[in-house]
Design a protein around this motif. Structure first.
Motif, PDB file in Angstrom:
ATOM      1  N   ARG A 182       0.755  -1.401   0.049  1.00  0.00           N
ATOM      2  CA  ARG A 182       0.128   0.022   0.088  1.00  0.00           C
ATOM      3  C   ARG A 182       0.984   1.283   0.076  1.00  0.00           C
ATOM      4  N   LEU A 183       0.439   2.310  -0.732  1.00  0.00           N
ATOM      5  CA  LEU A 183       1.050   3.620  -0.607  1.00  0.00           C
ATOM      6  C   LEU A 183       0.021   4.542   0.032  1.00  0.00           C
ATOM      7  N   MET A 184       0.656   5.169   1.120  1.00  0.00           N
ATOM      8  CA  MET A 184       0.027   6.021   2.144  1.00  0.00           C
ATOM      9  C   MET A 184       0.280   7.215   1.763  1.00  0.00           C
ATOM     10  N   PRO A 185      -0.477   8.139   1.322  1.00  0.00           N
ATOM     11  CA  PRO A 185      -0.025   9.615   1.066  1.00  0.00           C
ATOM     12  C   PRO A 185      -0.028  10.397   2.719  1.00  0.00           C
ATOM     13  N   ARG A 186       0.846  10.746   3.452  1.00  0.00           N
ATOM     14  CA  ARG A 186       0.831  11.189   4.770  1.00  0.00           C
ATOM     15  C   ARG A 186       0.471  12.859   4.546  1.00  0.00           C
ATOM     16  N   VAL A 187       1.018  13.504   3.622  1.00  0.00           N
ATOM     17  CA  VAL A 187       0.937  15.027   3.470  1.00  0.00           C
ATOM     18  C   VAL A 187       0.449  14.971   1.818  1.00  0.00           C
ATOM     19  N   VAL A 188      -0.375  15.973   1.643  1.00  0.00           N
ATOM     20  CA  VAL A 188      -0.829  16.426   0.264  1.00  0.00           C
ATOM     21  C   VAL A 188      -1.060  17.806   0.481  1.00  0.00           C
ATOM     22  N   LYS A 189      -0.101  18.322  -0.343  1.00  0.00           N
ATOM     23  CA  LYS A 189       0.064  20.024  -0.346  1.00  0.00           C
ATOM     24  C   LYS A 189      -0.042  20.588  -1.825  1.00  0.00           C
ATOM     25  N   THR A 190      -1.169  21.640  -2.024  1.00  0.00           N
ATOM     26  CA  THR A 190      -1.017  22.169  -3.313  1.00  0.00           C
ATOM     27  C   THR A 190      -0.892  23.674  -3.098  1.00  0.00           C
ATOM     28  N   ARG A 191      -0.605  24.380  -4.148  1.00  0.00           N
ATOM     29  CA  ARG A 191      -0.476  25.862  -3.954  1.00  0.00           C
ATOM     30  C   ARG A 191      -1.935  26.395  -3.688  1.00  0.00           C
ATOM     31  N   ARG A 192      -2.903  25.977  -4.247  1.00  0.00           N
ATOM     32  CA  ARG A 192      -4.308  26.244  -3.751  1.00  0.00           C
ATOM     33  C   ARG A 192      -4.846  25.181  -3.115  1.00  0.00           C
TER      34      ARG A 192
END
Length: 547
Positions: A182-192
Motif C-alpha cells: 500500500r502507498l499511504m499519502p501522509r501529506v498532500v499540499k497544493t498551491r491552492r
C-alpha cells in the motif's frame, strides 16, 4: 593532505588533517575524532593508512559505521568525498591528490527537445557546493528546522511547507510512505488549498522510485517512455515531475517525496533533483528519529500497562498462606514475562477444610494472563458451590469451555482438598503432572496419584466428569505441587532441569519445612537457568503436616 571535514555533529565545518597512520572515532575523549553521543561506542571506528591509502573499519560498535549510507562489515577503502556516518555524525573524506569527480550524472543519450530525464541513486554525492548559494542557505535552514521537531504529525507538514518554499515552480507536493503493497499519502499540499482534496500522485513514478531507491526526474511526464502513462498524469496535466526516496540507514526506501508542476514553462532541473535528494536525506533522518521516538513512547506506555497488569494479576494470588493447626503451607509464583498464565490459590471451605489448586494456562503473556484471571475467580466459585471436589472440577471445566475452545486454549490443573481433622487429602487432576508425596521417615518420594489417574485439561471437552483419589498425610510428610516451568526450565545449553533434579532436591531437604524445601527447589531451578531468559512461568506450592 588527506583530511576529514565534519558535515554534521560537534565542531561542524571543522577540517581534521589525516597526517598519521591511525585515527580512532568514538565517544572516548582520547579519540582523534570525539563524538560525545551515548549511541556512539567508546571506540566506534578507525581510519588507518596502509601503503599510502586510507581505509576505514568498524570496531564492533553497537550501531554500525556507514560509508555513503552503506554499512561496512570489513576494512573499506576510502575515496575522495566519501561520506562517513556514525549515528547522526557525518564527515567527508577529502583526498586533495585524487582526481576530481564528475559533477554530473550520465544522462544516457542526447538531450531530446521535449524531455530531460535523470535518475540518481540516493547514495550518490550531492555536490551541493555547485548549487546556488541561496538554495544552499535554504537547505541548511530546512535541516536546522527539521532537527528541532520530533513529533511525526508536526514534522510531515513542515517538510511539505519547506519544499514549496525551496521549489517555487512546484504546484503540488506529496509525502508518501509505503506500508507493504500500500502507498499511504501522509501529506498532500497544493498551491491552492481547494485543490488538495482531489489531488492524486503518480503511483507508477512512486513505485519505480521505491523499488530502485533512486531519485527520478522527468521534464514532461506525459511523454516519458520510462513510466506507464497513468490517469493521474492525464487528469492533472502533470508536466515536470521529480521524486526522491526516503531511505533508512540500511538503504531501503520507506517512502518518497514527489513534486510536480502543471506549467510547461516551469521545469525542474538536474540541480533541483540533487537539491531534493539533499532535502530527502535530511527528511529521512528526521522522520526516522521521530518514528523511533514514537516507538519508544509507545513501548514505555506498553511497559507501564504491563507493570499495572502484573500488579493486578498478583492481586489474584494469595497474600499469605492459610493458618491451619498442625500444617504449614508455602507458595511461589514468578511469570516468564511481565504477566503469565500460571495460577495457584488457597480456598477456605466449610468444616475447616482447605482447597489448594495449581493451574497452568497453555501459552504465555497477556492472553494467558487473562485466562488465568478467569480461572482464579471461577475456581473459587465452583469450589464453594460444590462440596465434592470432582463435581466442582467438572463445573469449572464447563464454565471455562466457552472461553477456551474458540481460542484453542486449555488449562491444566491439580487440585487438592485437605481435611485437617482426618489428615486426608482428596485430589483431582486435569492434565497436570501428579503432585509428589515426600515421606522422610522412610525416604520414599512417590507420585501422590496413580499414574493412570486423571482427566484431560480443562476447557477442551464440555460435559466431562472428574474422579478423585485420596491420600493420608502422616506426621512430617509433605505434598509438592508445581507447574512444568520447574522441571522444563532450560539452561543456556538448552538442557531441561528435569524431574530427576526436582526429586534430588526434595530428597536432599530431609525433614526441612515446606518453606525451606520450596526455597531450595526454586534456588536450584534458577541456578540451572542462570544466563538465560525464563523459559516458562514458575509456580511451586508445598503443604506439609508438621504436628
Amino acid at each position: 593532505m588527506p583530511s576529514l571535514r565534519i558535515l554534521k555533529g560537534p565542531n561542524e565545518g571543522h577540517v581534521i588533517p589525516l597526517d598519521g597512520d591511525r585515527f580512532v572515532l568514538g565517544r572516548n575523549p582520547e579519540c582523534a575524532v570525539v563524538i560525545p553521543v551515548t549511541s556512539v561506542s567508546r571506540e566506534h571506528a578507525q581510519i588507518v593508512r596502509l601503503n599510502g591509502k586510507f581505509f576505514i573499519e568498524d570496531k564492533q560498535s553497537r550501531n554500525g559505521t556507514f560509508v555513503n549510507n552503506q554499512a561496512i562489515n570489513a576494512r573499506t577503502a576510502l575515496k575522495n568525498n566519501d561520506r562517513i556516518r556514525i549515528c547522526d555524525f557525518i564527515a567527508a573524506f577529502l583526498d586533495t591528490a585524487a582526481e576530481p569527480e564528475a559533477a554530473e550524472e550520465d544522462m544516457g543519450g542526447d538531450e531530446g527537445p521535449s524531455t530531460v530525464e535523470a535518475t540518481l541513486n540516493h547514495t550518490s554525492h550531492m555536490l551541493l557546493e555547485t548549487t546556488p548559494a541561496e538554495k544552499l542557505r535554504l537547505l541548511i535552514e530546512i535541516t536546522n528546522n527539521l532537527s528541532k521537531i520530533l513529533e511525526l504529525q508536526s514534522l510531515m507538514p513542515k517538510i511539505a511547507d519547506s519544499l514549496f518554499h525551496l521549489f517555487r515552480q512546484a504546484d503540488r507536493t506529496f509525502l508518501i510512505q509505503s506500508e507493504g503493497e500500500r502507498l499511504m499519502p501522509r501529506v498532500v499540499k497544493t498551491r491552492r488549498a481547494s485543490d488538495e482534496s482531489s489531488a492524486r500522485f503518480s503511483k507508477s513514478i512512486v513505485r519505480k522510485t521505491l523499488e530502485e531507491a533512486k531519485a527520478f526526474l522527468s521534464d514532461d511526464a506525459s511523454r516519458d517512455d520510462r513510466i506507464q502513462l497513468s490517469q493521474s498524469v492525464v487528469d492533472f496535466r502533470i508536466r515536470s515531475v521529480m521524486c526522491a526516496p526516503l531511505c533508512r540507514a540500511d538503504g531501503k526506501a520507506f517512502g518518497v517525496i514527489q513534486l510536480d508542476t502543471q506549467d510547461r514553462t516551469k521545469k525542474f532541473t538536474q540541480e533541483d533533483l540533487k537539491l531534493l535528494c539533499g532535502v530527502a536525506n535530511q527528511a529521512s533522518i528526521a522522520l526516522e528519529n521521530a518514528r523511533l521516538l514514537d516507538e519508544a513512547v509507545r513501548q514505555e506506555r506498553l511497559q507501564r500497562d504491563l507493570q499495572l497488569a502484573k500488579k493486578v494479576q498478583l492481586s489474584f494470588l494469595p497474600i499469605g498462606a492459610p493458618r491451619v493447626p498442625g500444617y504449614e503451607f508455602w507458595g511461589f509464583y514468578e511469570p516468564a514475562r511481565e504477566v503469565g498464565g500460571d495460577y495457584y490459590g488457597y480456598i477456605p471451605l466449610v468444616n475447616g477444610r482447605v482447597a489448594t489448586a495449581v493451574g497452568d494456562v497453555a501459552g504465555k503473556g497477556v492472553s494467558a494472563s487473562l485466562l488465568m484471571a478467569k480461572l482464579s475467580s471461577d475456581i473459587r466459585f465452583c469450589m464453594l458451590a460444590e462440596a465434592d471436589l470432582g463435581t466442582a472440577t467438572a463445573r469449572l471445566n464447563d464454565s471455562l469451555y466457552e472461553f477456551t475452545s474458540p481460542m484453542d486454549r486449555f488449562i491444566t490443573l491439580a487440585g487438592t482438598v485437605l481435611d485437617p481433622t482426618t489428615h486426608v487429602v482428596t485430589m483431582v487432576n486435569a492434565g497436570h503432572s501428579s503432585p509428589l508425596l515426600w515421606r522422610p521417615a522412610t525416604g520414599e518420594l512417590v507420585d501422590a496419584m496413580p499414574k493412570d489417574f486423571g482427566g484431560p485439561p480443562l476447557g477442551m471437552i464440555e460435559g466431562l466428569t472428574f474422579e478423585t483419589c485420596s491420600v493420608t498425610l502422616e506426621l512430617g510428610e509433605t505434598l509438592i505441587l508445581f507447574t512444568d516451568g520447574v522441571n522444563e526450565s532450560m539452561n543456556v545449553q538448552g538442557q531441561e532441569f528435569g524431574l530427576e533434579n526436582v526429586q534430588k532436591v526434595i530428597r536432599a531437604s530431609g525433614n526441612a519445612s515446606p518453606m525451606e524445601m520450596g526455597e531450595k527447589l526454586v534456588a536450584a531451578v534458577k541456578q540451572h537457568a542462570a544466563g538465560r531468559d525464563p523459559h516458562d512461568d514458575l509456580t511451586v506450592v508445598i503443604l506439609g503436616r508438621r504436628e
